[in-house]
Scaffold this motif. Structure first.
Motif, PDB file in Angstrom:
ATOM      1  N   LEU A   9       0.827  -1.163   0.154  1.00 41.53           N
ATOM      2  CA  LEU A   9      -0.050   0.029  -0.078  1.00 41.53           C
ATOM      3  C   LEU A   9       0.710   1.393  -0.032  1.00 41.53           C
ATOM      4  O   LEU A   9       0.680   2.391  -0.848  1.00 41.53           O
ATOM      5  N   GLU A  10       1.688   1.236   0.928  1.00 37.92           N
ATOM      6  CA  GLU A  10       2.877   2.358   0.948  1.00 37.92           C
ATOM      7  C   GLU A  10       3.392   2.634  -0.707  1.00 37.92           C
ATOM      8  O   GLU A  10       3.443   3.711  -0.718  1.00 37.92           O
ATOM      9  N   ARG A  11       3.981   1.562  -1.234  1.00 35.73           N
ATOM     10  CA  ARG A  11       4.407   1.727  -2.504  1.00 35.73           C
ATOM     11  C   ARG A  11       3.251   2.412  -3.533  1.00 35.73           C
ATOM     12  O   ARG A  11       3.738   2.975  -4.335  1.00 35.73           O
ATOM     13  N   LEU A  12       2.202   1.845  -3.462  1.00 34.38           N
ATOM     14  CA  LEU A  12       1.130   2.386  -4.306  1.00 34.38           C
ATOM     15  C   LEU A  12       0.668   3.542  -4.187  1.00 34.38           C
ATOM     16  O   LEU A  12       0.834   4.455  -5.051  1.00 34.38           O
ATOM     17  N   LEU A  13       0.899   4.194  -2.980  1.00 33.55           N
ATOM     18  CA  LEU A  13       0.605   5.261  -2.547  1.00 33.55           C
ATOM     19  C   LEU A  13       1.691   6.456  -3.165  1.00 33.55           C
ATOM     20  O   LEU A  13       1.556   7.370  -3.550  1.00 33.55           O
ATOM     21  N   ALA A  14       2.895   5.991  -2.812  1.00 32.35           N
ATOM     22  CA  ALA A  14       4.103   6.676  -3.522  1.00 32.35           C
ATOM     23  C   ALA A  14       3.787   6.780  -5.151  1.00 32.35           C
ATOM     24  O   ALA A  14       3.922   7.973  -5.749  1.00 32.35           O
ATOM     25  N   LEU A  15       3.599   5.769  -5.697  1.00 33.15           N
ATOM     26  CA  LEU A  15       3.272   5.641  -7.068  1.00 33.15           C
ATOM     27  C   LEU A  15       2.365   6.659  -7.602  1.00 33.15           C
ATOM     28  O   LEU A  15       2.448   7.643  -8.328  1.00 33.15           O
ATOM     29  N   LEU A  16       1.122   6.608  -6.935  1.00 32.99           N
ATOM     30  CA  LEU A  16       0.009   7.747  -7.260  1.00 32.99           C
ATOM     31  C   LEU A  16       0.688   9.265  -7.078  1.00 32.99           C
ATOM     32  O   LEU A  16       0.282  10.011  -7.678  1.00 32.99           O
ATOM     33  N   ASN A  40      13.709   9.272   4.122  1.00 32.44           N
ATOM     34  CA  ASN A  40      14.451   9.629   3.108  1.00 32.44           C
ATOM     35  C   ASN A  40      15.039   8.564   2.138  1.00 32.44           C
ATOM     36  O   ASN A  40      15.208   8.701   0.963  1.00 32.44           O
ATOM     37  N   VAL A  41      15.440   7.404   2.653  1.00 32.65           N
ATOM     38  CA  VAL A  41      15.925   5.992   1.957  1.00 32.65           C
ATOM     39  C   VAL A  41      14.880   5.799   0.977  1.00 32.65           C
ATOM     40  O   VAL A  41      14.985   5.563  -0.125  1.00 32.65           O
ATOM     41  N   GLU A  42      13.707   5.613   1.463  1.00 31.36           N
ATOM     42  CA  GLU A  42      12.394   5.194   0.621  1.00 31.36           C
ATOM     43  C   GLU A  42      12.358   6.261  -0.559  1.00 31.36           C
ATOM     44  O   GLU A  42      11.990   5.666  -1.714  1.00 31.36           O
ATOM     45  N   ILE A  43      12.349   7.596  -0.247  1.00 27.61           N
ATOM     46  CA  ILE A  43      11.936   8.379  -1.439  1.00 27.61           C
ATOM     47  C   ILE A  43      13.012   8.366  -2.312  1.00 27.61           C
ATOM     48  O   ILE A  43      12.953   8.157  -3.330  1.00 27.61           O
ATOM     49  N   ALA A  44      14.389   7.982  -1.795  1.00 34.00           N
ATOM     50  CA  ALA A  44      15.518   8.203  -2.805  1.00 34.00           C
ATOM     51  C   ALA A  44      15.441   6.961  -3.550  1.00 34.00           C
ATOM     52  O   ALA A  44      15.617   6.781  -4.861  1.00 34.00           O
ATOM     53  N   ASP A  45      15.033   5.641  -2.971  1.00 35.15           N
ATOM     54  CA  ASP A  45      14.812   4.625  -3.840  1.00 35.15           C
ATOM     55  C   ASP A  45      13.656   4.833  -5.045  1.00 35.15           C
ATOM     56  O   ASP A  45      13.827   4.484  -6.283  1.00 35.15           O
ATOM     57  N   LEU A  46      12.538   5.398  -4.510  1.00 33.84           N
ATOM     58  CA  LEU A  46      11.516   5.720  -5.547  1.00 33.84           C
ATOM     59  C   LEU A  46      11.953   6.659  -6.657  1.00 33.84           C
ATOM     60  O   LEU A  46      11.598   6.605  -7.685  1.00 33.84           O
ATOM     61  N   ALA A  52      21.246  11.035   0.744  1.00 27.31           N
ATOM     62  CA  ALA A  52      21.785  12.269   0.958  1.00 27.31           C
ATOM     63  C   ALA A  52      21.310  13.520   0.232  1.00 27.31           C
ATOM     64  O   ALA A  52      21.080  14.545   0.776  1.00 27.31           O
ATOM     65  N   VAL A  53      21.158  13.161  -1.084  1.00 30.55           N
ATOM     66  CA  VAL A  53      20.521  14.284  -2.013  1.00 30.55           C
ATOM     67  C   VAL A  53      18.996  14.493  -1.438  1.00 30.55           C
ATOM     68  O   VAL A  53      18.585  15.593  -1.426  1.00 30.55           O
ATOM     69  N   ILE A  54      18.204  13.719  -1.064  1.00 33.39           N
ATOM     70  CA  ILE A  54      16.864  13.740  -0.368  1.00 33.39           C
ATOM     71  C   ILE A  54      16.928  14.577   0.626  1.00 33.39           C
ATOM     72  O   ILE A  54      16.212  15.419   0.961  1.00 33.39           O
TER      73      ILE A  54
END
Length: 67
Positions: A9-16, A40-46, A52-54
Motif C-alpha cells: 500500500l505504501e508503494r502504491l501511494l508513492a506511485l500515485l 529519506n531512503v525510501e524516497i531516494a529509492d523511489l 543524502a540528496v533527498i
C-alpha cells in the motif's frame, strides 16, 4: 502477511503521488513523499537518487519556509 500488505500500500501511494506530480521537480516530489511519511531512503529509492540528496533537498525546503 499484514506487513507485506502495508508495504504494498505504501508503494502504491508513492506511485500515485509521483504520477500526479509528473511535471513537478524532484524536490517537490520529495517533499510530498516525506509528508506522506516515507523515509529519506525510501524516497531516494523511489526517485532514483541517494538519501543524502533527498535529505539536502528536504533541509533546503525547510530552511526556505522559515524565511
Amino acid at each position: 502477511m499484514k506487513e507485506e500488505s502495508n508495504d504494498r500500500l505504501e508503494r502504491l501511494l508513492a506511485l500515485l503521488l509521483i504520477q500526479n506530480m509528473k511535471t513537478a521537480n524532484m524536490a517537490a516530489k520529495a517533499r510530498e513523499l516525506s509528508i506522506a511519511g516515507f523515509t529519506n531512503v525510501e524516497i531516494a529509492d523511489l526517485l532514483g537518487t541517494t538519501a543524502a540528496v533527498i535529505g539536502q533537498s528536504l533541509y533546503a525546503a525547510r530552511k526556505g519556509k522559515k524565511k
